[in-house]
Design an enzyme around this catalytic site. Structure first.
Site, PDB file in Angstrom:
ATOM      1  N   CYS A 275       0.883  -1.186   0.000  1.00  0.00           N
ATOM      2  CA  CYS A 275       0.000   0.000   0.000  1.00  0.00           C
ATOM      3  C   CYS A 275       0.908   1.220   0.000  1.00  0.00           C
ATOM      4  CB  CYS A 275      -0.916   0.009   1.222  1.00  0.00           C
ATOM      5  SG  CYS A 275      -2.078  -1.371   1.303  1.00  0.00           S
ATOM      6  N   PRO A 278       2.072   7.695  -0.862  1.00  0.00           N
ATOM      7  CA  PRO A 278       2.679   8.364  -2.019  1.00  0.00           C
ATOM      8  C   PRO A 278       4.112   7.929  -2.344  1.00  0.00           C
ATOM      9  CG  PRO A 278       2.820   9.788  -0.120  1.00  0.00           C
ATOM     10  CD  PRO A 278       2.085   8.570   0.350  1.00  0.00           C
ATOM     11  N   ASP A 344       1.932  -0.833   5.196  1.00  0.00           N
ATOM     12  CA  ASP A 344       1.422   0.382   5.827  1.00  0.00           C
ATOM     13  C   ASP A 344      -0.046   0.487   5.436  1.00  0.00           C
ATOM     14  OD1 ASP A 344       1.245   2.744   7.192  1.00  0.00           O
ATOM     15  OD2 ASP A 344       2.078   3.970   5.595  1.00  0.00           O
ATOM     16  N   CYS A 397      -0.798   4.837  10.694  1.00  0.00           N
ATOM     17  CA  CYS A 397      -0.607   6.198  11.220  1.00  0.00           C
ATOM     18  C   CYS A 397      -1.741   6.527  12.182  1.00  0.00           C
ATOM     19  CB  CYS A 397      -0.523   7.222  10.088  1.00  0.00           C
ATOM     20  SG  CYS A 397      -1.946   7.257   8.976  1.00  0.00           S
TER      21      CYS A 397
END
Length: 464
Positions: A275, A278, A344, A397
């Site tokens: 994943c 960016p 992630d 996150c």
């Protein structure tokens, strides 16, 4: 159209369409690039601050207005919110100017009949602004309500964190989420490792780059955790910072850099990032390989893959490939091929509320309950790509235990992996008691990073 009118229209669009503030601010600043730097800074500060402090602003307005915020006309509601933000949090603007500009704007937008209402509410708040704590919930009697109002955070999130982290840590986290967040960058590998005083070529190049950035008016501070990480403030846009277009550095939070450090990547490895957009961790991994090995970055859409590719090309990385692929599907061709899998995964984003201010208004208790299911679905495919003795790095996150520690417990109970200490990868990081157990929850206000979770799982050899 003046700056305040632009801000008002942006707030109205966010309320009507649910547009995220960071995306809208970027688009408006691009469209009005002719504005002076001070105007751009004012637009950004007032828009972000009004969104960030929304709960607190509404509480104050409800105390001083006879009309509840929810029953106000949308334009008046947004106009009052942005004006109260200026009164309470922008000392450089005279109170009279804030009130007068709001009244003018109400009249200009065909609400002349409400100019007296707008003026009265704002002037009452301006007179009382030094004593507003007296209208807040009592800290001792209603600690949950107080923290929710004082730090403008939905009460169910405050309640969750009080239960998970206790009152002291929760308030430190809430304070940090409202503080200024500098942009952190990762210097490219060949400029980032040697320090300037070492006298080597890389150190010299690093010193020259940092000097160029400072000469452009950007404040640069080294980050205490990693010698290739720097915090930047007083910048108008990343593309204007010397060295960015040349690929000498890229934007990435230090928490994300630490995740790649914990991967223990070695030259020649095959790294799969499932994943990846960016592309911060993927490009970091590719740099770690020093031109050897291979990094495959995947994400679910062509737009996200293009963003990764753009960053890789700007950084001059030849050993990174991108593919559009839904991580929930299983790709048999990669079974047991990866030395490292970076996972992630999509999460609630509660660790980055200080940067993405709208998240707290979009997350719901229901969505928090649904996310662990998606994370498990992605991990069910991802673990099969890891070679025996290879590593799977699980990160989010967020600062929500159901998405972090509880996922780790489930994963280790149901898959042929063991947790492995990450303590040795985090030498300069304080408060890392759990690192020896293979995971670390980074917390805003406690650590000098975003809120972020890192866990390292190593696949057992076959037959064990």
């Amino acid at each position: 159209m003046n700056v305040r009118e632009l801000i008002l229209d942006m707030l109205l669009q966010m309320e009507a369409a649910g547009t995220y503030s960071n995306l809208l601010i970027r688009d408006v600043l691009d469209k009005h690039d002719y504005m002076e730097g001070k105007e751009k800074a004012f637009l950004k500060r007032v828009t972000e601050g009004t969104v960030e402090r929304g709960i607190q602003l509404d509480y104050v307005l409800n105390h001083y207005s006879k009309v509840p915020v929810k029953k106000m006309k949308p334009l008046i509601r947004c106009l009052l919110r942005m004006s109260v933000y200026q009164l309470l949090f922008m000392d450089g603007i005279p109170d009279a100017a804030v009130c007068n500009e709001a009244v003018k704007l109400a009249g200009k937008r065909k609400f002349g009949q409400l100019k007296g209402f707008v003026n009265g509410v704002l002037r009452n708040i301006a007179r009382e602004k030094g004593r507003l704590e007296k209208i807040y919930p009592d800290r001792e009697k209603e600690p949950l309500a107080y923290l929710s109002v004082a730090y403008s955070m939905p009460d169910y999130l405050v309640s969750m964190w009080l239960g998970e982290y206790g009152p002291e840590r929760t308030e430190r986290m809430l304070q940090a989420m409202l503080s200024v967040h500098p942009v952190t960058v990762r210097l490219r590998q060949d400029t980032g490792e040697a320090e300037p005083e070492s006298g080597g070529p890389a150190g010299t190049e690093k010193a020259m780059l940092l000097q160029r950035i400072r000469e452009a008016g950007v404040e640069v501070q080294p980050h205490p955790y990693l010698n290739y990480a720097y915090s930047l403030t007083h910048l108008e846009g990343m593309r204007h910072v010397p060295g960015f277009e040349e690929g000498l550095f890229t934007v990435q939070d230090v928490s994300s850099m630490l995740a790649v450090e914990c991967a223990g990547i070695r030259q020649g490895d095959f790294v799969l990032d499932i994943c990846a957009a960016p592309g911060g961790k993927g490009t970091h991994a590719a740099e770690r390989l020093r031109g050897t090995g291979r990094v495959l970055c995947r994400d679910v859409s062509a737009e996200k893959a293009a963003l990764i590719r753009e960053n890789a090309e700007r950084l001059g990385l030849k050993n990174l490939e991108t593919e559009v692929f839904d991580g929930r599907a299983y790709d048999r061709s990669l079974q047991e091929k990866a030395d490292v899998v970076l996972a992630d995964l999509p999460c609630s984003g509660l660790g980055i509320l200080g940067k993405k201010r709208d998240i707290k208004y979009h997350v719901t208790p229901e969505s928090l309950r649904e996310l662990p299911g998606l994370q498990k679905e992605l991990l069910e495919a991802a673990w099969r790509y890891v070679k025996p003795n290879g590593a799977l790095i699980y990160t989010t996150c967020t600062i929500h235990r159901a998405e972090n520690e509880e996922i780790c417990r489930w994963f280790l109970e149901n898959h042929p992996f063991e947790a492995e200490s990450i303590d040795g990868f985090l030498e300069k990081v304080p408060e890392k008691a759990t690192a020896k157990d293979g995971y670390l929850q980074l917390l805003p206000g406690i650590h000098e990073t975003d809120g972020f979770f890192i866990a390292r799982f190593v696949r057992r050899e076959q037959g064990k």
